[in-house]
Design a protein around this motif. Structure first.
Motif, PDB file in Angstrom:
ATOM      1  N   ALA A  58       0.840  -1.198   0.000  1.00 52.20           N
ATOM      2  CA  ALA A  58       0.000   0.000   0.000  1.00 52.20           C
ATOM      3  C   ALA A  58       0.882   1.258   0.000  1.00 52.20           C
ATOM      4  O   ALA A  58       0.604   2.231  -0.718  1.00 52.20           O
ATOM      5  N   PHE A  59       1.946   1.220   0.786  1.00 49.68           N
ATOM      6  CA  PHE A  59       2.883   2.343   0.873  1.00 49.68           C
ATOM      7  C   PHE A  59       3.520   2.618  -0.487  1.00 49.68           C
ATOM      8  O   PHE A  59       3.541   3.745  -0.983  1.00 49.68           O
ATOM      9  N   GLU A  60       4.001   1.544  -1.095  1.00 44.07           N
ATOM     10  CA  GLU A  60       4.638   1.643  -2.404  1.00 44.07           C
ATOM     11  C   GLU A  60       3.659   2.184  -3.460  1.00 44.07           C
ATOM     12  O   GLU A  60       4.014   3.042  -4.275  1.00 44.07           O
ATOM     13  N   GLU A  61       2.432   1.692  -3.414  1.00 43.83           N
ATOM     14  CA  GLU A  61       1.430   2.114  -4.397  1.00 43.83           C
ATOM     15  C   GLU A  61       1.144   3.612  -4.267  1.00 43.83           C
ATOM     16  O   GLU A  61       0.997   4.313  -5.268  1.00 43.83           O
ATOM     17  N   THR A  62       1.098   4.111  -3.017  1.00 44.57           N
ATOM     18  CA  THR A  62       0.873   5.541  -2.814  1.00 44.57           C
ATOM     19  C   THR A  62       2.029   6.349  -3.396  1.00 44.57           C
ATOM     20  O   THR A  62       1.804   7.343  -4.097  1.00 44.57           O
ATOM     21  N   LEU A  63       3.260   5.914  -3.120  1.00 47.66           N
ATOM     22  CA  LEU A  63       4.426   6.645  -3.652  1.00 47.66           C
ATOM     23  C   LEU A  63       4.408   6.660  -5.178  1.00 47.66           C
ATOM     24  O   LEU A  63       4.703   7.683  -5.800  1.00 47.66           O
ATOM     25  N   MET A  64       4.069   5.520  -5.778  1.00 48.49           N
ATOM     26  CA  MET A  64       4.036   5.443  -7.248  1.00 48.49           C
ATOM     27  C   MET A  64       2.980   6.370  -7.826  1.00 48.49           C
ATOM     28  O   MET A  64       3.213   7.063  -8.818  1.00 48.49           O
ATOM     29  N   GLU A  65       1.798   6.377  -7.196  1.00 45.13           N
ATOM     30  CA  GLU A  65       0.712   7.227  -7.686  1.00 45.13           C
ATOM     31  C   GLU A  65       1.063   8.703  -7.522  1.00 45.13           C
ATOM     32  O   GLU A  65       0.847   9.500  -8.438  1.00 45.13           O
ATOM     33  N   GLU A  66       1.618   9.043  -6.364  1.00 47.60           N
ATOM     34  CA  GLU A  66       2.027  10.431  -6.106  1.00 47.60           C
ATOM     35  C   GLU A  66       3.058  10.908  -7.122  1.00 47.60           C
ATOM     36  O   GLU A  66       3.077  12.062  -7.499  1.00 47.60           O
ATOM     37  N   ALA A  67       3.922   9.995  -7.550  1.00 51.97           N
ATOM     38  CA  ALA A  67       4.991  10.363  -8.481  1.00 51.97           C
ATOM     39  C   ALA A  67       4.507  10.330  -9.937  1.00 51.97           C
ATOM     40  O   ALA A  67       5.237  10.696 -10.843  1.00 51.97           O
ATOM     41  N   GLY A  68       3.271   9.871 -10.156  1.00 50.76           N
ATOM     42  CA  GLY A  68       2.754   9.756 -11.518  1.00 50.76           C
ATOM     43  C   GLY A  68       3.441   8.664 -12.325  1.00 50.76           C
ATOM     44  O   GLY A  68       3.586   8.760 -13.552  1.00 50.76           O
ATOM     45  N   TYR A  69       3.866   7.619 -11.639  1.00 50.61           N
ATOM     46  CA  TYR A  69       4.521   6.493 -12.323  1.00 50.61           C
ATOM     47  C   TYR A  69       3.526   5.842 -13.292  1.00 50.61           C
ATOM     48  O   TYR A  69       2.430   5.440 -12.888  1.00 50.61           O
ATOM     49  N   PRO A  70       3.893   5.756 -14.577  1.00 50.43           N
ATOM     50  CA  PRO A  70       2.909   5.312 -15.573  1.00 50.43           C
ATOM     51  C   PRO A  70       2.457   3.852 -15.422  1.00 50.43           C
ATOM     52  O   PRO A  70       1.398   3.493 -15.938  1.00 50.43           O
ATOM     53  N   PHE A  71       3.235   3.021 -14.732  1.00 43.97           N
ATOM     54  CA  PHE A  71       2.848   1.611 -14.604  1.00 43.97           C
ATOM     55  C   PHE A  71       2.328   1.273 -13.206  1.00 43.97           C
ATOM     56  O   PHE A  71       2.351   0.107 -12.791  1.00 43.97           O
ATOM     57  N   ALA A  72       1.884   2.310 -12.496  1.00 43.92           N
ATOM     58  CA  ALA A  72       1.406   2.096 -11.119  1.00 43.92           C
ATOM     59  C   ALA A  72       0.266   1.077 -11.062  1.00 43.92           C
ATOM     60  O   ALA A  72       0.237   0.215 -10.182  1.00 43.92           O
ATOM     61  N   ASP A 121      12.149  -0.519 -11.175  1.00 38.80           N
ATOM     62  CA  ASP A 121      11.670   0.256 -12.323  1.00 38.80           C
ATOM     63  C   ASP A 121      11.055   1.602 -11.920  1.00 38.80           C
ATOM     64  O   ASP A 121      11.147   2.569 -12.661  1.00 38.80           O
ATOM     65  N   TYR A 122      10.394   1.665 -10.772  1.00 37.87           N
ATOM     66  CA  TYR A 122       9.778   2.939 -10.372  1.00 37.87           C
ATOM     67  C   TYR A 122      10.749   3.824  -9.590  1.00 37.87           C
ATOM     68  O   TYR A 122      10.457   4.979  -9.294  1.00 37.87           O
ATOM     69  N   SER A 123      11.932   3.304  -9.214  1.00 38.86           N
ATOM     70  CA  SER A 123      12.762   3.976  -8.221  1.00 38.86           C
ATOM     71  C   SER A 123      13.223   5.386  -8.630  1.00 38.86           C
ATOM     72  O   SER A 123      13.167   6.302  -7.819  1.00 38.86           O
ATOM     73  N   ASP A 124      13.647   5.566  -9.875  1.00 40.91           N
ATOM     74  CA  ASP A 124      14.141   6.891 -10.287  1.00 40.91           C
ATOM     75  C   ASP A 124      13.058   7.958 -10.148  1.00 40.91           C
ATOM     76  O   ASP A 124      13.292   9.031  -9.586  1.00 40.91           O
ATOM     77  N   LEU A 125      11.888   7.627 -10.662  1.00 38.61           N
ATOM     78  CA  LEU A 125      10.785   8.593 -10.653  1.00 38.61           C
ATOM     79  C   LEU A 125      10.328   8.891  -9.227  1.00 38.61           C
ATOM     80  O   LEU A 125      10.131  10.054  -8.850  1.00 38.61           O
ATOM     81  N   VAL A 126      10.167   7.845  -8.434  1.00 37.90           N
ATOM     82  CA  VAL A 126       9.705   8.032  -7.056  1.00 37.90           C
ATOM     83  C   VAL A 126      10.753   8.789  -6.231  1.00 37.90           C
ATOM     84  O   VAL A 126      10.418   9.678  -5.452  1.00 37.90           O
ATOM     85  N   ARG A 127      12.026   8.480  -6.440  1.00 37.86           N
ATOM     86  CA  ARG A 127      13.084   9.162  -5.702  1.00 37.86           C
ATOM     87  C   ARG A 127      13.065  10.659  -6.021  1.00 37.86           C
ATOM     88  O   ARG A 127      13.127  11.511  -5.137  1.00 37.86           O
ATOM     89  N   ALA A 128      12.974  10.977  -7.315  1.00 41.44           N
ATOM     90  CA  ALA A 128      12.955  12.382  -7.735  1.00 41.44           C
ATOM     91  C   ALA A 128      11.756  13.098  -7.121  1.00 41.44           C
ATOM     92  O   ALA A 128      11.869  14.231  -6.641  1.00 41.44           O
ATOM     93  N   ASN A 129      10.623  12.428  -7.109  1.00 43.73           N
ATOM     94  CA  ASN A 129       9.410  13.038  -6.557  1.00 43.73           C
ATOM     95  C   ASN A 129       9.543  13.262  -5.053  1.00 43.73           C
ATOM     96  O   ASN A 129       9.144  14.303  -4.536  1.00 43.73           O
ATOM     97  N   LEU A 130      10.133  12.287  -4.356  1.00 46.97           N
ATOM     98  CA  LEU A 130      10.328  12.416  -2.908  1.00 46.97           C
ATOM     99  C   LEU A 130      11.290  13.558  -2.595  1.00 46.97           C
ATOM    100  O   LEU A 130      11.059  14.341  -1.667  1.00 46.97           O
ATOM    101  N   GLU A 131      12.363  13.658  -3.395  1.00 47.26           N
ATOM    102  CA  GLU A 131      13.347  14.722  -3.165  1.00 47.26           C
ATOM    103  C   GLU A 131      12.715  16.090  -3.399  1.00 47.26           C
ATOM    104  O   GLU A 131      12.939  17.019  -2.628  1.00 47.26           O
ATOM    105  N   GLY A 132      11.899  16.181  -4.432  1.00 48.61           N
ATOM    106  CA  GLY A 132      11.204  17.435  -4.734  1.00 48.61           C
ATOM    107  C   GLY A 132      10.282  17.823  -3.591  1.00 48.61           C
ATOM    108  O   GLY A 132      10.254  18.975  -3.149  1.00 48.61           O
TER     109      GLY A 132
END
Ligand SMILES: [Fe+2]
Ligand SMILES: [Fe+2]
Length: 150
Positions: A58-72, A121-132
């Motif tokens: 659930a935690f991971e899914e929230t991070l992916m959605e927040e980051a706009g990960y296309p394969f969430a 696969d989602y790590s780059d996008l989620v990391r960038a979003n978290l840092e932002g």
């Protein structure tokens, strides 16, 4: 065999890596209980493992959605299918079937594969979003601080 945490399992997001590490520990505890023939302990730890893993998902899914990960969505589906598979195993184990060996094998293989491929696969996008997001929070705090002390 004990599943060892190695750096190739890291996806570079500390909070996620810590959760994955904890899941590995749970799997090793199930494995240990099985090898020492503590069947009640196997079921207990398995329950804990499932609880923890579902909240991790659930935690991971929230991070992916927040980051706009296309394969969430697809990733979420993979989590759901795995949860269903483990639920079947749990039902069988509770009915007294000896499936622990197979289950441990599936847990280890699935987790390693999922972390290295899907989670990585989602790590780059989620990391960038978290840092932002962290920067935005800091900027807000600094603004508030400078208004207060400026
Ligand atoms: Fe994960
Ligand atoms: Fe995942």
């Amino acid at each position: 065999m004990t599943l060892h945490w190695t750096s190739d399992l890291e996806i570079g997001i500390p909070v996620i890596d810590a959760q994955h590490q904890r899941i590995v520990e749970y799997i090793n505890r199930v494995d240990h209980a099985h090898r020492t023939h503590e069947s009640a302990e196997v079921l207990n730890v398995l329950d804990e493992l499932v609880d923890y893993t579902l909240s991790h998902f659930a935690f991971e899914e929230t991070l992916m959605e927040e980051a706009g990960y296309p394969f969430a969505k697809a990733h979420k589906k993979v989590h759901q299918l795995f949860a269903r598979r483990i639920d079947n195993f749990q039902q069988q184990a509770k009915a007294g079937e000896d499936i622990t060996e197979e289950l441990i094998h599936v847990l280890k293989a699935w987790l390693v594969n999922h972390i290295k491929r899907d989670d990585n696969d989602y790590s780059d996008l989620v990391r960038a979003n978290l840092e932002g997001a962290t920067k935005r929070v800091k900027a807000r705090k600094e603004g508030w601080l400078s208004r207060l002390f400026g």
